[in-house]
Scaffold this motif. Sequence first.
Motif, mmCIF file in Angstrom:
data_model
loop_
_atom_site.group_PDB
_atom_site.id
_atom_site.type_symbol
_atom_site.label_atom_id
_atom_site.label_comp_id
_atom_site.label_asym_id
_atom_site.label_seq_id
_atom_site.Cartn_x
_atom_site.Cartn_y
_atom_site.Cartn_z
ATOM 1 N N TYR A 184 -5.616 23.193 -4.195
ATOM 2 C CA TYR A 184 -4.802 24.261 -3.615
ATOM 3 C C TYR A 184 -5.700 25.081 -2.706
ATOM 4 O O TYR A 184 -6.799 25.494 -3.116
ATOM 5 N N VAL A 185 -5.266 25.300 -1.466
ATOM 6 C CA VAL A 185 -6.019 26.142 -0.540
ATOM 7 C C VAL A 185 -5.064 27.096 0.164
ATOM 8 O O VAL A 185 -3.874 26.808 0.327
ATOM 9 N N SER A 206 -1.982 20.077 -3.064
ATOM 10 C CA SER A 206 -2.173 18.634 -2.886
ATOM 11 C C SER A 206 -2.071 17.881 -4.208
ATOM 12 O O SER A 206 -2.514 18.372 -5.256
ATOM 13 N N PHE A 207 -1.515 16.666 -4.130
ATOM 14 C CA PHE A 207 -1.300 15.840 -5.308
ATOM 15 C C PHE A 207 -1.723 14.400 -5.033
ATOM 16 O O PHE A 207 -1.657 13.921 -3.897
ATOM 17 N N GLU A 208 -2.121 13.724 -6.103
ATOM 18 C CA GLU A 208 -2.375 12.287 -6.060
ATOM 19 C C GLU A 208 -1.572 11.609 -7.160
ATOM 20 O O GLU A 208 -1.233 12.238 -8.173
ATOM 21 N N ARG A 209 -1.299 10.345 -6.949
ATOM 22 C CA ARG A 209 -0.596 9.551 -7.950
ATOM 23 C C ARG A 209 -1.633 8.753 -8.729
ATOM 24 O O ARG A 209 -2.378 7.955 -8.153
ATOM 25 N N MET A 216 0.841 -1.210 0.000
ATOM 26 C CA MET A 216 0.000 0.000 0.000
ATOM 27 C C MET A 216 0.879 1.264 0.000
ATOM 28 O O MET A 216 2.054 1.207 0.363
ATOM 29 N N VAL A 217 0.256 2.355 -0.370
ATOM 30 C CA VAL A 217 0.977 3.630 -0.464
ATOM 31 C C VAL A 217 0.081 4.758 0.043
ATOM 32 O O VAL A 217 -1.072 4.538 0.425
ATOM 33 N N ALA A 218 0.603 5.975 0.011
ATOM 34 C CA ALA A 218 -0.171 7.129 0.467
ATOM 35 C C ALA A 218 -1.326 7.425 -0.491
ATOM 36 O O ALA A 218 -1.310 7.039 -1.660
ATOM 37 N N SER A 219 -2.313 8.137 0.029
ATOM 38 C CA SER A 219 -3.446 8.566 -0.801
ATOM 39 C C SER A 219 -3.167 9.914 -1.458
ATOM 40 O O SER A 219 -3.395 10.092 -2.652
ATOM 41 N N GLN A 220 -2.688 10.871 -0.659
ATOM 42 C CA GLN A 220 -2.359 12.191 -1.195
ATOM 43 C C GLN A 220 -1.067 12.695 -0.569
ATOM 44 O O GLN A 220 -0.713 12.314 0.551
ATOM 45 N N ILE A 221 -0.388 13.555 -1.311
ATOM 46 C CA ILE A 221 0.785 14.267 -0.812
ATOM 47 C C ILE A 221 0.423 15.745 -0.744
ATOM 48 O O ILE A 221 -0.083 16.312 -1.719
ATOM 49 N N HIS A 222 0.665 16.373 0.402
ATOM 50 C CA HIS A 222 0.369 17.792 0.579
ATOM 51 C C HIS A 222 1.682 18.564 0.754
ATOM 52 O O HIS A 222 2.446 18.278 1.685
ATOM 53 N N LEU A 223 1.931 19.515 -0.136
ATOM 54 C CA LEU A 223 3.082 20.398 -0.002
ATOM 55 C C LEU A 223 2.619 21.672 0.687
ATOM 56 O O LEU A 223 1.802 22.421 0.149
ATOM 57 N N VAL A 224 3.129 21.895 1.898
ATOM 58 C CA VAL A 224 2.719 23.036 2.717
ATOM 59 C C VAL A 224 3.858 24.045 2.780
ATOM 60 O O VAL A 224 4.991 23.686 3.114
ATOM 61 N N ARG A 225 3.561 25.284 2.456
ATOM 62 C CA ARG A 225 4.573 26.327 2.576
ATOM 63 C C ARG A 225 4.626 26.821 4.024
ATOM 64 O O ARG A 225 3.620 26.826 4.736
ATOM 65 N N THR A 283 7.829 25.169 -8.334
ATOM 66 C CA THR A 283 8.531 24.415 -9.374
ATOM 67 C C THR A 283 7.894 23.042 -9.550
ATOM 68 O O THR A 283 7.726 22.561 -10.679
ATOM 69 N N THR A 284 7.512 22.416 -8.448
ATOM 70 C CA THR A 284 6.838 21.121 -8.520
ATOM 71 C C THR A 284 5.508 21.247 -9.244
ATOM 72 O O THR A 284 5.156 20.409 -10.092
ATOM 73 N N HIS A 285 4.756 22.290 -8.916
ATOM 74 C CA HIS A 285 3.487 22.536 -9.601
ATOM 75 C C HIS A 285 3.694 22.656 -11.104
ATOM 76 O O HIS A 285 2.974 22.037 -11.906
#
Length: 214
Positions: A197-198, A184-187, A1-10, A158-160
Amino acid sequence: MVASQIHLVRHGEVFNPQRVLYGRLPGFGLSDLGHEMARSAAAELVERRRGISALYASPLQRTQESAQPVSQAFELPIITDPRIIEPTNRFEGLNMRGRSSALKSPRTWPWLRNPTIPSWGEPYASIKTRMLAAMSDAYNSVESGDVVLVSHQLPIWTTHLAIAGKPLFHDPRRRRCELSSITSFERIGNRWVEVGYVDPAADLAENATDVGAV
């Protein structure tokens, strides 16, 4: 199993009364407002009721402090990942605005010779590579749930751009990555997809004096 979402927080607002470009310089922690912003980001994640399984942060003081409210809310240790750190920048420690702006000094002009790389710091391509590697490792590091990575404006933007398939060269004034924002991102299959984005600290940002590279 793996993560559901990755959140990049500034991170939140930095205490920077001298208004210098702090980059990777030590000693630049959050302002009181910045701590409040960080709490807003953590509250947003709690309200989603998705569950956070792991928490990573850049080694710099402002990101470590911004990760603290998330750590407390989800009872998670902060795992330091140097791959999500602020890029190097030759303008570190210099003032970039007003009459004393470093941009007005002839000695800095050679640093500006190629903004598409950029010539004054770490290449955008390098930032993209290390950020995507960190995200992939974080994605595979848990059995389920979401993962939070607390990073900086330029690495997140840059990731975005990379995931959206857009050129990495951009105008810093047009980055959609506010203080304590969450991207937020999903694979899906073999590729990343941005799913949200919030800006939970938008109301607080009206009182911010340091908003980063603009």
